[in-house]
Design an enzyme around this catalytic site. Structure first.
Site, PDB file in Angstrom:
ATOM      1  N   ASP A  54       0.839  -1.199   0.000  1.00 28.72           N
ATOM      2  CA  ASP A  54       0.000   0.000   0.000  1.00 28.72           C
ATOM      3  C   ASP A  54       0.876   1.252   0.000  1.00 28.72           C
ATOM      4  OD1 ASP A  54      -1.847   2.121   0.628  1.00 28.72           O
ATOM      5  OD2 ASP A  54      -3.235   0.590   1.340  1.00 28.72           O
ATOM      6  N   SER A 114      -6.882   4.323  -1.519  1.00 32.19           N
ATOM      7  CA  SER A 114      -6.842   2.850  -1.505  1.00 32.19           C
ATOM      8  C   SER A 114      -8.201   2.225  -1.782  1.00 32.19           C
ATOM      9  CB  SER A 114      -6.344   2.351  -0.152  1.00 32.19           C
ATOM     10  OG  SER A 114      -5.041   2.791   0.065  1.00 32.19           O
ATOM     11  N   HIS A 135       2.220   8.607   5.451  1.00 29.36           N
ATOM     12  CA  HIS A 135       1.277   9.681   5.821  1.00 29.36           C
ATOM     13  C   HIS A 135       1.796  10.490   7.011  1.00 29.36           C
ATOM     14  CE1 HIS A 135      -1.980   9.104   3.034  1.00 29.36           C
ATOM     15  NE2 HIS A 135      -2.164   7.849   3.364  1.00 29.36           N
TER      16      HIS A 135
HETATM   17 ZN   LIG Z   1      -3.019   6.274   2.246  1.00 26.61          ZN
END
Ligand SMILES: [Zn+2]
Ligand SMILES: *[C@@H]1O[C@H](CO)[C@@H](O)[C@H](O)[C@H]1NC(C)=O
Ligand SMILES: *[C@@H]1O[C@H](CO)[C@@H](O)[C@H](O)[C@H]1NC(C)=O
Ligand SMILES: *[C@@H]1O[C@H](CO)[C@@H](O)[C@H](O)[C@H]1NC(C)=O
Length: 525
Positions: free
Chosen positions: A94, A138, A363
């Protein structure tokens, strides 16, 4: 001099040297000056340019010519594999953009190293934009790489007819799109979902849920947007009782809080009085539930039909925050168990396996955590390739989207990727090799009152939670819109070359394993 003292000495010397060489800014109209700064001649380090981790011989022509020849030989020996893929494993890093896995090579020995999946024979590039936005999240990307269609940002398992938060449109099953996990199970195969995030998080939810908002992980969240009387099902409910979720045979991740009412479990966030984990156990005494690595290791698979493993209230901890006695299994351990368990089906299986915390670390501008999660992800893929045969198991590795993450400056070979570059900014303060276009670290690295940068090398201390500089303040660093790589190995892996839309990926996986998604025709039937 000891190694540590020598390193410290060199670092100090380099620091003095670099600082002394800070250049005054070029005049705006002095093009020659500005051009000279584009590709600067770097200051020499005290012992020459190259630090100790140099590869023997890589300053000779022979080294590079032989390297080129060996690569051609590997390619010549490669045979097209047009067997039917009995098994398909999709690995998702991810937020693992190209800068992220390129930088992670530094952690496994240097730029010349390859992560396990970078050795796969076929690579391509996936275009990740959504129907409504250029830079995706996502949720819509999971719809693309699992269900085969592009959709609206924030939505999962729904066509692009549905906008984020549209409760009524979520209930209209005409808008539902199904994932390759369903296509595989419809063909008699088993399917599983493994993640290091909450199992109700956007990427894994793409395998089994239909929801107009990725945040609808439990009924409390749904009611907040759709009203107390809504019949829209939350993601956790869909995992246990949904058409696809209720048939998955291997499920692992975090997110316990979304499965249990707050009155029944202190950290529960449901408000409908349900304990979905208890319901899952009561569906069949062959439904196993585990919540620790020990329970997982002690589980005798021969007595069970389905396995649900939930190891934390929210996401699993970062690997660097755990130790050998951790309650949670590693991604590699979960991967090994998933393959062992699902291999029992003679018809084969589909597994979605996510290294989900690369994204969350980025993030927070925490590059050490992000890159370490890439290394863990790479270990899981290595284990999967070892445990399966290239003859009958297609493994595809990709990312959902990139990040606003930069790998830059002109650091010398052998340099610590988390260190500074020799570049000399006009303010005479060092420049880090890793940085972000935006994110929460901005004010840590920029003194807003005095309108000047702080020396980043004094703020990056070696702690696993170290942040790296961001250029603009944002609570959470953003995703990036650049293409992500796709790596493939096994039957029909050669389909995955080229530059293509992200939603093409499940169609190619379906083609390779003769699954009917209504769009592809089995090639080897
Ligand atoms: Zn993200
Ligand atoms: C369900 O969705 C389809 C496709 O978007 C639409 O044509 C149809 O009118 C919808 N049905 C209802 C009852 O809203
Ligand atoms: C609930 O969450 C708190 C804070 O994370 C944690 O310390 C506690 O152990 C959790 N309770 C249970 C029963 O797991
Ligand atoms: C697992 O269970 C089966 C069937 O009950 C049994 O034959 C086997 O010995 C068990 N394996 C282990 C390691 O306990």
């Amino acid at each position: 001099m000891s190694h540590a003292r020598r390193t410290l000495f060199l670092a100090t010397l380099a620091c003095v040297l670099y600082t002394a060489l800070a250049l005054p800014p070029c005049a705006r109209d002095d093009e020659d000056c500005r051009e000279s700064r584009m590709h600067p001649d770097l200051p020499d380090l005290p012992q020459g340019r190259i630090l100790p981790r140099k590869i023997d011989g890589d300053d000779t022509n022979d080294y590079w010519r032989n390297q080129g020849k060996e690569f051609i030989q590997t390619k010549m020996a490669q045979k097209l594999n047009t067997q039917k893929a009995k098994n398909v494993i999709l690995f998702l890093g991810d937020g693992m953009g190209l800068t992220t896995h390129s930088a992670a090579r530094n952690l496994i020995g240097g730029e010349e190293q390859y992560l396990s999946f970078e050795k796969f024979p076929y690579t391509g590039l996936s275009k990740t934009y959504a129907v409504d936005v250029i830079v995706s999240d996502s949720a819509n990307t999971a719809t693309a790489f699992l269900c085969g269609v592009k959709a609206m940002k924030g939505t999962i398992g729904l066509s692009a007819q549905v906008e984020r938060d549209d409760c009524a449109a979520t209930l209209n099953t005409t808008n539902h799109v199904h994932s390759i996990a369903k296509w595989a199970m419809d063909a008699g195969k088993s399917a599983g979902v493994v993640t290091t995030t909450r199992i109700t998080h956007a990427s894994p939810a793409g395998a089994y849920a239909h929801t107009a908002d990725r945040d609808w992980e439990d009924d409390t969240e749904v009611k907040g947007d759709c009203g107390a009387d809504t019949t829209v099902q939350d993601i956790a409910y869909q995992l246990i009782h949904g058409e696809v979720g209720s048939k998955l045979s291997f499920m692992m991740g975090g997110g316990k809080r979304h499965f249990i009412d707050s009155k029944l479990y202190e950290n529960g966030t449901r408000s409908d009085g349900l304990d979905l984990i208890d319901q899952y156990k009561k569906i069949s005494d062959r439904n196993a539930f585990v919540e620790s690595r020990t329970e997982l290791n002690n589980l005798n698979f021969s007595n069970v039909d389905r396995v649900l493993g939930i190891f934390s209230d929210s996401h699993l901890q970062y690997h660097l925050e755990t130790d050998a006695n951790s309650r949670q299994p590693t991604l590699e351990e979960m991967t090994r168990k998933a393959i062992e368990f699902l291999s029992r089906n003679e018809e084969g299986y589909f597994i979605f396996i996510e290294g989900g915390r690369i994204d969350t670390a980025h993030h927070d501008n925490m590059a050490r955590l992000a890159l370490d999660e890439v290394v863990e992800f790479s270990k899981a893929i290595n284990a999967a390739r070892e445990l399966t045969s290239e003859e009958d198991t297609l493994i595809v590795v990709t990312a959902d989207h990139s990040h606003a993450f930069s790998y830059s400056g002109y650091p010398y070979r052998g340099n610590d990727i988390f260190g500074r570059t020799p570049s000399t900014p006009g303010d005479s303060k060092p420049l880090m090799t890793l940085s972000y276009a935006n994110g929460p670290s901005f004010e840590k690295f920029y003194d807003v009152t005095n309108k000047e940068r702080r020396d980043p090398t004094t703020l990056v201390t070696g702690d696993v939670h170290d942040q790296f500089p961001a250029t603009a303040p944002l609570d959470s660093e953003t995703h990036g819109g650049d293409d992500v790589a796709v790596f493939a190995s096994g039957p029909w892996a050669h389909l995955f070359t080229g530059v293509y839309e992200q939603n093409t990926i499940p169609h190619m996986m379906a083609y390779a394993s003769c699954l009917s998604d209504g769009l592809t025709v089995c090639s080897t039937a």
